[in-house]
Design a protein around this motif. Structure first.
Motif, PDB file in Angstrom:
ATOM      1  N   UNK A 104       0.837  -1.208   0.000  1.00 42.10           N
ATOM      2  CA  UNK A 104       0.000   0.000   0.000  1.00 42.10           C
ATOM      3  C   UNK A 104       0.869   1.255   0.000  1.00 42.10           C
ATOM      4  N   UNK A 105       1.938   1.266   0.818  1.00 40.57           N
ATOM      5  CA  UNK A 105       2.858   2.401   0.825  1.00 40.57           C
ATOM      6  C   UNK A 105       3.497   2.596  -0.547  1.00 40.57           C
ATOM      7  N   UNK A 106       3.845   1.503  -1.204  1.00 38.28           N
ATOM      8  CA  UNK A 106       4.507   1.591  -2.502  1.00 38.28           C
ATOM      9  C   UNK A 106       3.603   2.219  -3.547  1.00 38.28           C
ATOM     10  N   UNK A 107       2.307   2.065  -3.407  1.00 38.21           N
ATOM     11  CA  UNK A 107       1.380   2.690  -4.355  1.00 38.21           C
ATOM     12  C   UNK A 107       1.436   4.209  -4.273  1.00 38.21           C
ATOM     13  N   UNK A 108       1.823   4.744  -3.114  1.00 38.66           N
ATOM     14  CA  UNK A 108       1.900   6.198  -2.958  1.00 38.66           C
ATOM     15  C   UNK A 108       3.185   6.775  -3.540  1.00 38.66           C
ATOM     16  N   UNK A 109       4.255   5.967  -3.573  1.00 40.02           N
ATOM     17  CA  UNK A 109       5.550   6.433  -4.097  1.00 40.02           C
ATOM     18  C   UNK A 109       6.298   5.232  -4.668  1.00 40.02           C
ATOM     19  N   UNK A 110       5.920   4.784  -5.876  1.00 38.36           N
ATOM     20  CA  UNK A 110       6.477   3.532  -6.410  1.00 38.36           C
ATOM     21  C   UNK A 110       7.997   3.539  -6.541  1.00 38.36           C
ATOM     22  N   UNK A 111       8.586   4.632  -7.008  1.00 40.51           N
ATOM     23  CA  UNK A 111      10.033   4.638  -7.229  1.00 40.51           C
ATOM     24  C   UNK A 111      10.805   4.482  -5.922  1.00 40.51           C
ATOM     25  N   UNK A 112      10.300   5.047  -4.832  1.00 44.95           N
ATOM     26  CA  UNK A 112      10.997   4.991  -3.555  1.00 44.95           C
ATOM     27  C   UNK A 112      10.891   3.612  -2.916  1.00 44.95           C
ATOM     28  N   UNK A 133      18.803   0.935   3.434  1.00 48.00           N
ATOM     29  CA  UNK A 133      19.079   0.041   4.560  1.00 48.00           C
ATOM     30  C   UNK A 133      18.147   0.340   5.726  1.00 48.00           C
ATOM     31  N   UNK A 134      17.974   1.633   6.021  1.00 49.40           N
ATOM     32  CA  UNK A 134      17.065   2.018   7.107  1.00 49.40           C
ATOM     33  C   UNK A 134      15.638   1.549   6.813  1.00 49.40           C
ATOM     34  N   UNK A 135      15.219   1.688   5.551  1.00 47.04           N
ATOM     35  CA  UNK A 135      13.881   1.244   5.164  1.00 47.04           C
ATOM     36  C   UNK A 135      13.754  -0.275   5.303  1.00 47.04           C
ATOM     37  N   UNK A 136      14.767  -1.006   4.857  1.00 40.34           N
ATOM     38  CA  UNK A 136      14.719  -2.465   4.941  1.00 40.34           C
ATOM     39  C   UNK A 136      14.701  -2.936   6.393  1.00 40.34           C
ATOM     40  N   UNK A 146      11.777  -5.004  11.065  1.00 39.68           N
ATOM     41  CA  UNK A 146      11.258  -4.824  12.430  1.00 39.68           C
ATOM     42  C   UNK A 146       9.738  -4.918  12.452  1.00 39.68           C
ATOM     43  N   UNK A 147       9.096  -4.354  11.428  1.00 38.78           N
ATOM     44  CA  UNK A 147       7.637  -4.467  11.345  1.00 38.78           C
ATOM     45  C   UNK A 147       7.225  -5.934  11.199  1.00 38.78           C
ATOM     46  N   UNK A 148       7.949  -6.685  10.334  1.00 38.83           N
ATOM     47  CA  UNK A 148       7.626  -8.103  10.152  1.00 38.83           C
ATOM     48  C   UNK A 148       7.787  -8.869  11.464  1.00 38.83           C
TER      49      UNK A 148
END
Length: 349
Positions: A194-202, A316-319, A324-326
């Motif tokens: 869902x987040x990726x739909x808001x900013x696909x490239x990021x 890396x921070x995003x991953x 952590x969310x998982x």
């Protein structure tokens, strides 16, 4: 002793096949300057991490064409997501659940590819449908390259004939357990989708990372989730940093191939049990995939003059945040399931 030695010989060959296959995939993907070449390497690695016999080339070519058609069909989700977002997201969640459920009940090498098809292609299509078509071709080529290099590496290092007798089949989880594991995996993947739909490239690379985490989350326990999900992500980041430092000494295609081969040898030795480790194979396969999806975009950033270190630090921070969310998702769901089972037990007694 002789049985152990034969088993070790088979594991050694599997490690060498992974290393040679990944090296060949790097040469093809980066040598031909394909669109998003790291995706070709990811697809090839997923196929090569399977210790079983190679897929026959003709069957593999047909499989690549079938998955290319499925991935092209993923573009059909784009109008639904753009015009009826809630319905599109609900349909995506239902498809993911069905794929994960089938994977838990019957282990399938191509499950990850199906999940990528369901998530990655619609996300890219929302941003640019032409780019989605190019990614379709890249992923299909990745499957084809993975099957080809697997066949080549098996030709160099074939396995000895299996001993006569029926191999023991792994235990199949019950429908209830499979349903629970599929639910956990789906809940790990959906928020990032869902987040990726808001900013696909990021979030493009994060979607691929989340697919790998979803696969791990479907089988890990709450006790080991932190070690497997978070630490495998950090291990992949450490491997990518080491290869980047090595490439900075002599940045060319051949050195990239050699560093990838070295990483595959080091990871494969632990993945296939040549090097004893307390960590499960999923830890090492996830670390290898994480390394590929961190290093590939960094190479592309360098080619266009973008600040590699800041962009890589952000990824890396995003991953790590996604891992952590998982972990939190697995822990909360397991606690909720345990409390629910306890409440039912006291109710019936």
């Amino acid at each position: 002793m002789s049985i152990d030695r034969r088993s070790m010989d088979r594991a050694d060959k599997t490690v060498l096949r992974l290393a040679i296959g990944l090296g060949l995939a790097v040469l093809v993907a980066y040598g031909l300057a394909l669109q998003a070449p790291f995706l070709v390497c990811v697809m090839a690695a997923l196929i090569l991490c399977n210790p079983g016999p190679p897929i026959p080339f003709l069957k593999g070519a047909v499989s690549a064409l079938v998955f290319a058609a499925l991935m092209a069909a993923g573009v059909l989700m784009v109008p639904l997501l753009e015009n009826y977002a809630l319905a599109g997201i609900a349909l995506t969640g239902a498809l993911l659940y069905a794929v994960f459920f089938s994977s838990v009940r019957r282990a399938n090498l191509l499950t990850t590819i199906l999940v990528i098809t369901i998530t990655l292609i619609p996300v890219v299509g929302v941003a640019d449908q032409a780019l989605a078509s190019a990614i379709n071709v890249t992923l299909a080529m990745g499957i084809g390259v993975g099957i080809l290099v697997s066949s080549v590496s098996h030709a160099f290092f074939p396995d000895a004939p299996a001993p006569a007798g029926k191999a023991a089949m792994p235990a199949v989880p019950s429908r209830e357990s499979a349903s629970w594991m599929a639910l956990r995996a789906t809940l790990v993947v959906m928020p990032v989708f869902v987040l990726a739909l808001t900013n696909p490239s990021f979030y493009l690379a994060a979607v691929i990372k989340t697919v790998a985490l979803g696969q791990q989350a479907s089988s890990t326990s709450a006790r080991t989730a932190g070690r497997e999900l978070v630490w495998s992500t950090l291990m992949g980041a450490w491997m990518a940093a080491l290869i980047w430092l090595g490439l900075s000494l002599r940045p060319n295609l051949w050195m990239l191939m050699l560093w990838m081969v070295a990483a595959a040898l080091w990871t494969g030795a632990r993945l296939f049990g040549v090097k004893s480790t307390s960590l499960p194979p999923s830890f090492w396969s996830n670390a290898l995939v994480t390394m590929l999806i961190l290093l590939g975009p960094a190479i592309e950033d360098s080619a266009i003059g973008k600040d590699v270190f800041s962009a890589s630090a952000t990824r890396v921070a995003l991953f790590v945040g996604v891992a952590l969310y998982a972990w939190a998702t697995v822990w909360v769901l397991e606690r909720w399931r345990a409390s629910r089972s306890e409440a039912l037990f006291f109710k019936h007694n």
